[in-house]
Motif scaffolding. Structure first.
Motif, PDB file in Angstrom:
ATOM      1  N   TYR A  90       0.843  -1.199   0.000  1.00  0.00           N
ATOM      2  CA  TYR A  90       0.000   0.000   0.000  1.00  0.00           C
ATOM      3  C   TYR A  90       0.878   1.249   0.000  1.00  0.00           C
ATOM      4  O   TYR A  90       0.605   2.216  -0.728  1.00  0.00           O
ATOM      5  CB  TYR A  90      -0.911  -0.008   1.230  1.00  0.00           C
ATOM      6  N   TYR A  91       1.931   1.234   0.792  1.00  0.00           N
ATOM      7  CA  TYR A  91       2.835   2.382   0.918  1.00  0.00           C
ATOM      8  C   TYR A  91       3.491   2.716  -0.417  1.00  0.00           C
ATOM      9  O   TYR A  91       3.598   3.881  -0.801  1.00  0.00           O
ATOM     10  CB  TYR A  91       3.894   2.050   1.965  1.00  0.00           C
ATOM     11  N   VAL A  92       3.920   1.676  -1.147  1.00  0.00           N
ATOM     12  CA  VAL A  92       4.566   1.883  -2.446  1.00  0.00           C
ATOM     13  C   VAL A  92       3.546   2.348  -3.484  1.00  0.00           C
ATOM     14  O   VAL A  92       3.780   3.306  -4.230  1.00  0.00           O
ATOM     15  CB  VAL A  92       5.282   0.597  -2.913  1.00  0.00           C
ATOM     16  N   GLN A  93       2.426   1.671  -3.554  1.00  0.00           N
ATOM     17  CA  GLN A  93       1.400   2.049  -4.529  1.00  0.00           C
ATOM     18  C   GLN A  93       0.865   3.458  -4.253  1.00  0.00           C
ATOM     19  O   GLN A  93       0.546   4.200  -5.192  1.00  0.00           O
ATOM     20  CB  GLN A  93       0.248   1.045  -4.504  1.00  0.00           C
ATOM     21  N   TYR A  94       0.797   3.827  -2.987  1.00  0.00           N
ATOM     22  CA  TYR A  94       0.306   5.156  -2.618  1.00  0.00           C
ATOM     23  C   TYR A  94       1.245   6.249  -3.141  1.00  0.00           C
ATOM     24  O   TYR A  94       0.799   7.336  -3.538  1.00  0.00           O
ATOM     25  CB  TYR A  94       0.157   5.243  -1.103  1.00  0.00           C
ATOM     26  N   ALA A  95       2.549   5.953  -3.171  1.00  0.00           N
ATOM     27  CA  ALA A  95       3.506   6.918  -3.729  1.00  0.00           C
ATOM     28  C   ALA A  95       3.215   7.149  -5.205  1.00  0.00           C
ATOM     29  O   ALA A  95       3.225   8.289  -5.690  1.00  0.00           O
ATOM     30  CB  ALA A  95       4.934   6.413  -3.536  1.00  0.00           C
ATOM     31  N   HIS A  96       2.947   6.069  -5.936  1.00  0.00           N
ATOM     32  CA  HIS A  96       2.613   6.180  -7.355  1.00  0.00           C
ATOM     33  C   HIS A  96       1.328   6.997  -7.524  1.00  0.00           C
ATOM     34  O   HIS A  96       1.248   7.907  -8.379  1.00  0.00           O
ATOM     35  CB  HIS A  96       2.456   4.792  -7.962  1.00  0.00           C
ATOM     36  N   ALA A  97       0.327   6.676  -6.720  1.00  0.00           N
ATOM     37  CA  ALA A  97      -0.964   7.370  -6.824  1.00  0.00           C
ATOM     38  C   ALA A  97      -0.840   8.841  -6.450  1.00  0.00           C
ATOM     39  O   ALA A  97      -1.527   9.699  -7.016  1.00  0.00           O
ATOM     40  CB  ALA A  97      -1.989   6.673  -5.934  1.00  0.00           C
ATOM     41  N   ARG A  98       0.036   9.150  -5.507  1.00  0.00           N
ATOM     42  CA  ARG A  98       0.224  10.547  -5.092  1.00  0.00           C
ATOM     43  C   ARG A  98       0.773  11.400  -6.233  1.00  0.00           C
ATOM     44  O   ARG A  98       0.383  12.551  -6.396  1.00  0.00           O
ATOM     45  CB  ARG A  98       1.172  10.613  -3.891  1.00  0.00           C
ATOM     46  N   VAL A  99       1.701  10.847  -7.001  1.00  0.00           N
ATOM     47  CA  VAL A  99       2.227  11.586  -8.158  1.00  0.00           C
ATOM     48  C   VAL A  99       1.092  11.866  -9.139  1.00  0.00           C
ATOM     49  O   VAL A  99       0.961  12.974  -9.668  1.00  0.00           O
ATOM     50  CB  VAL A  99       3.369  10.822  -8.841  1.00  0.00           C
TER      51      VAL A  99
ATOM     52  N   ALA B 252       6.025  -3.631 -11.782  1.00  0.00           N
ATOM     53  CA  ALA B 252       5.759  -4.532 -12.910  1.00  0.00           C
ATOM     54  C   ALA B 252       6.619  -5.785 -12.809  1.00  0.00           C
ATOM     55  O   ALA B 252       6.157  -6.899 -13.112  1.00  0.00           O
ATOM     56  CB  ALA B 252       6.002  -3.814 -14.232  1.00  0.00           C
ATOM     57  N   LEU B 253       7.872  -5.636 -12.376  1.00  0.00           N
ATOM     58  CA  LEU B 253       8.737  -6.809 -12.204  1.00  0.00           C
ATOM     59  C   LEU B 253       8.182  -7.744 -11.140  1.00  0.00           C
ATOM     60  O   LEU B 253       8.330  -8.963 -11.236  1.00  0.00           O
ATOM     61  CB  LEU B 253      10.155  -6.376 -11.829  1.00  0.00           C
ATOM     62  N   LEU B 254       7.541  -7.174 -10.138  1.00  0.00           N
ATOM     63  CA  LEU B 254       6.965  -7.981  -9.063  1.00  0.00           C
ATOM     64  C   LEU B 254       5.585  -8.524  -9.414  1.00  0.00           C
ATOM     65  O   LEU B 254       5.017  -9.306  -8.654  1.00  0.00           O
ATOM     66  CB  LEU B 254       6.855  -7.155  -7.780  1.00  0.00           C
ATOM     67  N   GLY B 255       5.036  -8.093 -10.552  1.00  0.00           N
ATOM     68  CA  GLY B 255       3.696  -8.526 -10.926  1.00  0.00           C
ATOM     69  C   GLY B 255       2.613  -7.795 -10.157  1.00  0.00           C
ATOM     70  O   GLY B 255       1.516  -8.327  -9.948  1.00  0.00           O
ATOM     71  N   VAL B 256       2.918  -6.563  -9.747  1.00  0.00           N
ATOM     72  CA  VAL B 256       2.000  -5.769  -8.938  1.00  0.00           C
ATOM     73  C   VAL B 256       1.571  -4.547  -9.747  1.00  0.00           C
ATOM     74  O   VAL B 256       2.371  -3.944 -10.463  1.00  0.00           O
ATOM     75  CB  VAL B 256       2.678  -5.322  -7.623  1.00  0.00           C
ATOM     76  N   SER B 257       0.311  -4.149  -9.626  1.00  0.00           N
ATOM     77  CA  SER B 257      -0.201  -3.018 -10.389  1.00  0.00           C
ATOM     78  C   SER B 257       0.263  -1.695  -9.793  1.00  0.00           C
ATOM     79  O   SER B 257       0.655  -1.621  -8.628  1.00  0.00           O
ATOM     80  CB  SER B 257      -1.732  -3.045 -10.430  1.00  0.00           C
ATOM     81  N   ALA B 258       0.212  -0.655 -10.615  1.00  0.00           N
ATOM     82  CA  ALA B 258       0.575   0.699 -10.178  1.00  0.00           C
ATOM     83  C   ALA B 258      -0.667   1.580 -10.335  1.00  0.00           C
ATOM     84  O   ALA B 258      -0.869   2.203 -11.374  1.00  0.00           O
ATOM     85  CB  ALA B 258       1.729   1.229 -11.011  1.00  0.00           C
ATOM     86  N   PRO B 259      -1.526   1.663  -9.317  1.00  0.00           N
ATOM     87  CA  PRO B 259      -2.790   2.409  -9.444  1.00  0.00           C
ATOM     88  C   PRO B 259      -2.583   3.913  -9.507  1.00  0.00           C
ATOM     89  O   PRO B 259      -1.635   4.455  -8.938  1.00  0.00           O
ATOM     90  CB  PRO B 259      -3.548   2.015  -8.173  1.00  0.00           C
ATOM     91  N   GLU B 260      -3.486   4.579 -10.212  1.00  0.00           N
ATOM     92  CA  GLU B 260      -3.429   6.032 -10.324  1.00  0.00           C
ATOM     93  C   GLU B 260      -4.194   6.728  -9.210  1.00  0.00           C
ATOM     94  O   GLU B 260      -4.026   7.931  -9.000  1.00  0.00           O
ATOM     95  CB  GLU B 260      -3.980   6.467 -11.684  1.00  0.00           C
ATOM     96  N   ALA B 261      -5.020   6.008  -8.513  1.00  0.00           N
ATOM     97  CA  ALA B 261      -5.775   6.576  -7.393  1.00  0.00           C
ATOM     98  C   ALA B 261      -5.986   5.500  -6.342  1.00  0.00           C
ATOM     99  O   ALA B 261      -6.110   4.312  -6.671  1.00  0.00           O
ATOM    100  CB  ALA B 261      -7.117   7.115  -7.868  1.00  0.00           C
ATOM    101  N   MET B 262      -6.015   5.907  -5.075  1.00  0.00           N
ATOM    102  CA  MET B 262      -6.218   4.951  -3.983  1.00  0.00           C
ATOM    103  C   MET B 262      -7.112   5.576  -2.917  1.00  0.00           C
ATOM    104  O   MET B 262      -7.147   6.810  -2.789  1.00  0.00           O
ATOM    105  CB  MET B 262      -4.868   4.554  -3.374  1.00  0.00           C
TER     106      MET B 262
END
Length: 586
Positions: free
Chosen positions: A463-472, A576-586
Motif C-alpha cells: 500500500y505504501y509503495v502504490q500510494y507513492a505512485h498514486a500521489r504523483v 511490474a517486475l513484481l507482478g504488482v499493479s501501479a494504481p493512479e488513485a487509492m
C-alpha cells in the motif's frame, strides 16, 4: 553510473597497459561500488589494490597512475585516493540531474540492461502435483519464480518459463482412486474413505462430474471393491499398503481403459484449475511439460542408457541402481525396479537431461524447501552424464505460514483442510499477495500476516509503495485543475534547481534502480526489488510532505514535476517486475 565509472577505469587500464606501466599479465575485474559514506565520495573502486601484486607496484602508487590516466568526464566532479589505494569518485550535480532525463527518455525500459546478452535461461517453478488446488505455499513459489524470471528478462536474458506436470506416478493414482470412490458414493454406495486418500471438496466435485458424464457405466458393487483388501490404519493396518491395494482394485475392476478415463478426468480438471489460478495470479508459462511424455518419447530410456554408459550404474536384486555415492550422496538410488518400472528419480534425471540438451545457458529450478535432499543427487546424475552441475541452480523456497488475528492457520493438502491460493487472492488481492510473497529471501521462513496485507496504512508495504505512485498522479491531476500544464523540456533545462536535501536524496535513490535490478538478477533475489521500492517510496513521501510541487516559479515547478514523474516511472517499473499493479488513485 557504475557502468560509466567502470568504463572510465577500463580505459585507464588499457592506457597503462599500452604505455607499459602495467605488464600484460596484470589484469583484474573492474569493480565499482557505492561508497558507504558519501562524505568520502559517491562511488569507490579497489582496482589498484587488486592489481598491485601482479603489477609489482604499491597500491597507492598504482592508484595515482590510474587516476592520471582516467579520461575526462562531465559527470565526474573529482577523484580522490584514500587509504591504501581506494579510488573514490565524486559525481557532478549534472550526473545526478541527468538521471531524471534518462528515466523519462527510457520510460518502461529504464532499469533494463544487456547483462545477459540474450543468453537462454530456463526457469521451472511451481510444478505442484496436479492432485488438488494450489495452496498458499505454492503461491510463494509462483510469485518468487515469476519474479525471478521477470528480473532475469529485465537484465537481458532470454527466459523460458516452464511448469513440470507430474501427470504420472503414485500420487496421481491415489487421486484417481479417490475420485472413483466419490463417484461410487454419488451412486449411493456406502464408502468408507481411505485414510490416505485425497479428501478435499474438489474430489467430490470431480466424482460428481464423473457421474454426470458416465452415469452408472463405471459402477461396481461395493462388495467387489472391498473384498480381500488389507486393513486400513484405523483398523490397525498400514495406510500406505491399503491405498495401494485400493488403486490395484480400481484398475482391476475398471480395466485399464476405463481407469484411464477416471485418471484423465481427475488430472485434466485439477490441471485446468491450476492453470486458471496461476493465470489470474499473473503467472504464465511458455511450456507445460508432461512427465508422462518422458516415458512415451523414450527420454527416460535415453537417460538410463547415458547413465549406464558412464559406468556409474549397477544391477542389484534385479533393479538398476545409480551409484550416487560416488558424488557424495548418502546412499545409492534406484533407477529401475526389478519389475521394470522406472522410478520418479529416473524421470527427473531424464527431464533435466532434456533441459541440458535443449541448450540452455543456465537452468533454474524453484523447489519447495522440503526437496533439499534431492538437489545433490540430481546434480550428481548430470555430472555423471557429462554436464557441469553448476549449470543447474536449485532455489529452495520455504512455505509461507498464514496468520490471521495473531493465530496461525493450519494446512494439510491430503486432508483437504488448507487455504487455497485462490482464497488468499480473494481475501487480500493479487497485488498484496505478489508483493508479500517476495519480501524475504526464498530460503527464509515467511509469516504472511493477512490483516497487515489488507490494511490501508503505511505499515502495509505494498500500500505504501502504490500510494507513492498514486500521489504523483494526484499532483498531476491538481496541476490540470489549476489550469496549468507541465513543460517537460523546460523542466529538463532547470534540473539544476533541484538542490534541496530531499531532492538530492531522491535523485540518488532513483540512480540505484538499474543496479538493484542487475543485483537481483545475478543473485536471484527479487526481495531486493521490494525493499528498494519501499525505500524509494519513503524518500518520495518524505519529499512530498516537506515541499510544494506546484510552486509559482514555472522553472522550479517543471523541474520538480519531472523529478516526481521520473519517480512514478521507476515505481511502476519495479512493481511490474513484481507482478504488482501501479494504481493512479487509492
Amino acid at each position: 553510473m557504475k557502468h560509466l565509472l567502470a568504463s572510465l577505469l577500463s580505459q585507464a587500464l588499457h592506457q597503462l597497459h599500452t604505455q607499459g606501466v602495467l605488464p600484460p599479465e596484470s589484469t583484474a575485474e573492474v569493480k565499482v561500488e557505492r561508497a558507504r559514506d558519501r562524505a568520502h565520495g559517491d562511488y569507490a573502486s579497489n582496482l589498484a589494490m587488486a592489481l598491485a601484486k601482479s603489477a609489482g607496484r604499491k597500491p597507492r602508487e598504482l592508484a595515482e597512475a590510474m587516476v592520471a590516466a582516467l579520461p575526462a568526464s562531465e559527470q565526474v566532479a573529482k577523484v580522490e585516493i584514500a587509504g591504501p589505494g581506494f579510488i573514490n569518485f565524486f559525481m557532478s550535480p549534472a550526473a545526478w540531474q541527468n538521471i531524471v532525463t534518462d528515466i523519462l527518455a527510457h520510460g518502461e525500459d529504464y532499469g533494463r540492461s544487456d547483462l545477459g546478452r540474450g543468453r537462454p535461461i530456463q526457469v521451472e517453478f511451481v510444478s505442484a502435483n496436479p492432485t488438488g488446488p494450489l495452496h498458499v505455499g505454492h503461491g510463494r513459489g509462483a510469485a518468487y519464480g515469476a519474479t525471478v524470471a521477470n528480473v532475469l528478462e529485465a537484465a537481458g536474458y532470454k527466459v523460458h518459463r516452464e511448469y513440470y506436470v507430474n501427470d504420472a506416478g503414485r500420487q496421481m493414482d491415489i487421486l484417481a482412486a479417490s475420485v472413483w470412490l466419490r463417484y461410487l458414493e454419488e451412486l449411493g454406495e456406502p464408502i468408507v474413505f481411505p485414510v490416505n486418500a485425497y479428501k478435499g471438496a474438489y474430489v467430490r466435485d470431480i466424482g460428481a462430474a464423473l457421474k454426470t458424464i458416465h452415469d452408472e457405466r463405471l459402477h461396481r458393487q461395493i462388495a467387489e471393491v472391498y473384498a480381500g483388501l488389507p486393513p486400513d490404519a484405523p483398523a490397525g493396518g498400514d495406510k500406505e499398503k491399503y491405498i495401494d491395494a485400493v488403486i490395484v482394485r480400481a484398475r482391476t475392476l475398471l480395466g485399464e481403459a476405463d481407469y484411464r478415463l477416471v485418471f484423465d478426468l481427475a488430472l485434466e480438471t485439477v490441471l485446468a484449475d491450476i492453470r486458471q489460478d496461476l493465470q489470474e495470479f499473473g503467472v504464465t508459462y511458455h511450456q507445460w511439460y508432461s512427465e508422462r511424455s518422458l516415458t512415451e518419447s523414450g527420454a527416460v530410456s535415453h537417460a538410463l542408457d547415458k547413465l549406464q554408459a558412464s559406468g556409474h550404474t549397477y544391477k542389484k536384486d534385479g533393479a538398476l541402481w545409480f551409484r550416487s555415492t560416488d558424488y557424495g550422496d548418502e546412499k545409492d538410488r534406484v533407477l529401475q525396479r526389478e519389475n521394470g518400472q522406472t522410478t520418479y528419480f529416473a524421470s527427473d534425471i531424464a527431464y533435466h537431461l532434456d533441459k541440458m540438451e535443449r541448450g540452455y545457458d543456465r537452468v533454474i529450478d524453484v523447489w519447495g524447501a522440503d526437496h533439499h535432499g534431492y538437489v545433490p543427487r540430481v546434480k550428481a546424475a548430470l555430472q555423471a552424464m557429462g554436464y557441469e552441475p553448476a549449470k543447474l541452480d536449485v532455489l529452495l523456497v520455504q512455505f509461507a505460514i498464514l496468520y490471521q488475528g495473531g493465530e496461525r492457520m493450519q494446512m494439510s493438502t491430503r486432508s483437504g483442510e488448507f487455504v487455497t491460493l485462490r482464497q488468499l487472492r480473494d481475501d487480500v488481492g493479487n497485488d498484496a499477495a505478489r508483493f508479500f510473497y517476495v519480501m524475504r529471501k526464498c530460503e527464509q521462513h515467511m509469516d504472511f500476516d493477512l490483516d497487515l496485507a489488507k490494511s490501508q496504512s503505511t505499515d502495509n508495504p505494498v500500500y505504501y509503495v502504490q500510494y507513492a505512485h498514486a500521489r504523483v498522479c494526484s499532483v498531476l491531476k491538481q496541476l490540470a485543475e489549476k489550469n496549468l500544464s507541465r513543460d517537460q523540456a523546460r523542466g529538463a533545462r532547470n534540473l539544476h534547481l533541484l538542490h534541496e536535501t530531499h531532492e538530492q536524496g531522491l535523485l540518488c535513490s532513483l540512480s540505484r534502480y538499474p543496479e538493484v535490478v542487475e543485483t537481483a538478477a545475478i543473485n536471484r533475489e527479487p526481495h531486493l526489488i521490494a525493499h528498494y521500492l519501499r525505500d524509494l517510496a519513503n524518500d518520495f513521501h518524505t519529499y512530498y510532505n516537506a515541499h510544494q510541487f506546484l510552486v509559482d516559479s514555472d522553472e522550479l515547478r517543471d523541474a520538480r514535476l519531472n523529478l516526481i514523474v521520473a519517480t512514478r516511472q521507476v515505481i511502476a517499473n519495479g512493481l511490474a517486475l513484481l507482478g504488482v499493479s501501479a494504481p493512479e488513485a487509492m
